[in-house]
Design a protein around this motif. Structure first.
Motif, short mmCIF file in Angstrom:
data_model
loop_
_atom_site.label_atom_id
_atom_site.label_comp_id
_atom_site.label_asym_id
_atom_site.label_seq_id
_atom_site.Cartn_x
_atom_site.Cartn_y
_atom_site.Cartn_z
N ASP A 1 -1.33 -2.53 -0.54
CA ASP A 1 -2.34 -1.97 0.17
C ASP A 1 -2.94 -3.03 1.38
O ASP A 1 -3.09 -3.80 0.78
N GLU A 2 -3.62 -2.22 2.21
CA GLU A 2 -4.07 -2.69 3.46
C GLU A 2 -5.55 -3.61 3.09
O GLU A 2 -5.75 -4.58 3.47
N GLN A 3 -6.37 -3.21 2.24
CA GLN A 3 -7.38 -3.82 1.97
C GLN A 3 -7.36 -5.03 1.20
O GLN A 3 -7.81 -6.23 1.25
N SER A 4 -6.65 -4.82 -0.05
CA SER A 4 -6.11 -5.94 -0.49
C SER A 4 -5.27 -7.01 0.06
O SER A 4 -6.06 -8.67 -0.09
N TRP A 5 -4.35 -6.65 1.34
CA TRP A 5 -3.76 -7.82 1.67
C TRP A 5 -4.74 -8.89 3.14
O TRP A 5 -4.63 -9.49 3.53
#
Length: 292
Positions: free
Chosen positions: A255-259
């Motif tokens: 997901d974008e937040q984790s990346w």
């Protein structure tokens, strides 16, 4: 003989948008990751990347630096597919030329020999021909055989990582496989070599056979001493692949937040910052009983 030592930043300054770059190593093994990470800290884009791909390709795709990937495969070895390349392949954000591995090697050999193509049986009667309609066949002038005429790959720049090197650019591998890094060097107009350690020339063959001298200084433009420079891929016998870190890399792509958090912690820093963050992750994993 000339001293060709450079810094990581020196290398990235020699690379321009739109170039065709070859990246040595194999999947998640002995990749020049420090050189790749330094590229991520530039504004270079529209690259054509030629590689037996692993996280090198994934990271560059995730950062939007790639226009086309020419590859035999893109894998993390213990994890079958790099998640970022898979996403780029599925959404069509990068163009691709997917070759059979034998065809890919033939293309590198042709480029290294300054030939426009080499004939090979690899890929005949396969979907590789349908996936690459620009490929042609050629009839043998000696018998009735027909071969795939694989176009030679010429590279503006190659990036490779080896175990040892000297200041003149001679490069040595000490692990189980050369991974065709010599072909990447010879097929490029300029080759930049990172090594775990720069040693005196005489030391290269003091404890290892002369056959381990994989890359000649004749094909190397610059050499960078980068301890841990292949992390998180393997660089046997110096170190194995960092499987917990690779797993964390793959999870972060979900997901974008984790990346975004992974990028800020490990990629938006210089090499010393990266190595420090890796050590912090190891320490926290040890404290948590081995779970990063």
């Amino acid at each position: 003989m000339r001293d060709k030592t450079m810094s990581l930043a020196d290398v990235s300054q020699q690379i321009e948008s739109g170039m065709t770059i070859g990246i040595g190593g194999w999947g998640s093994r002995r990749k020049p990751m420090a050189l790749v990470r330094d590229l991520l800290r530039t504004d270079i884009k529209d690259l054509t990347v030629v590689s037996f791909g692993g996280p090198d390709v994934g990271l560059l795709c995730a950062a939007g630096r790639v226009r086309r990937v020419v590859y035999g495969f893109v894998s993390l070895d213990s994890i079958p597919l790099d998640p970022h390349f898979r996403a780029a392949r599925e959404n069509g954000s990068v163009a691709t030329s997917e070759y059979d591995e034998g065809m890919f090697v033939a293309a590198l050999r042709a480029g290294a020999s300054r030939l426009s193509f080499l004939p090979t049986r690899a890929g005949l009667e396969s979907d590789v021909m349908a996936m690459n309609p620009q490929l042609r066949t050629v009839a043998s002038p000696y018998d009735d055989d027909v071969y795939v005429a694989v176009p030679g790959i010429r590279l503006d720049v190659s990036l490779i990582h080896l175990n040892r090197g000297d200041v003149h650019g001679n490069g040595q591998y000490l692990g189980p496989d050369p991974y065709f890094d010599d072909l990447f060097a010879m097929a490029a107009d300029r080759c930049y070599l990172s090594v775990e350690r720069i040693v005196a020339t005489a030391e290269l063959t003091a404890a290892a056979p002369v056959q381990s001298l994989l890359v000649s200084r004749l094909f190397v433009t610059g050499v960078v001493e980068a301890p841990g420079g292949a992390h998180f891929t393997s660089c046997e016998p110096d170190y194995a692949r960092d499987e917990p870190f690779q797993a964390a890399y793959a999870r972060a792509a979900r997901d974008e937040q984790s990346w975004r958090e992974f990028t800020e912690r490990f990629l938006a820093v210089d090499d010393a910052g990266y190595q420090g963050a890796v050590e912090e992750l190891r320490a926290s994993a040890a404290a948590a009983g081995g779970k990063p």
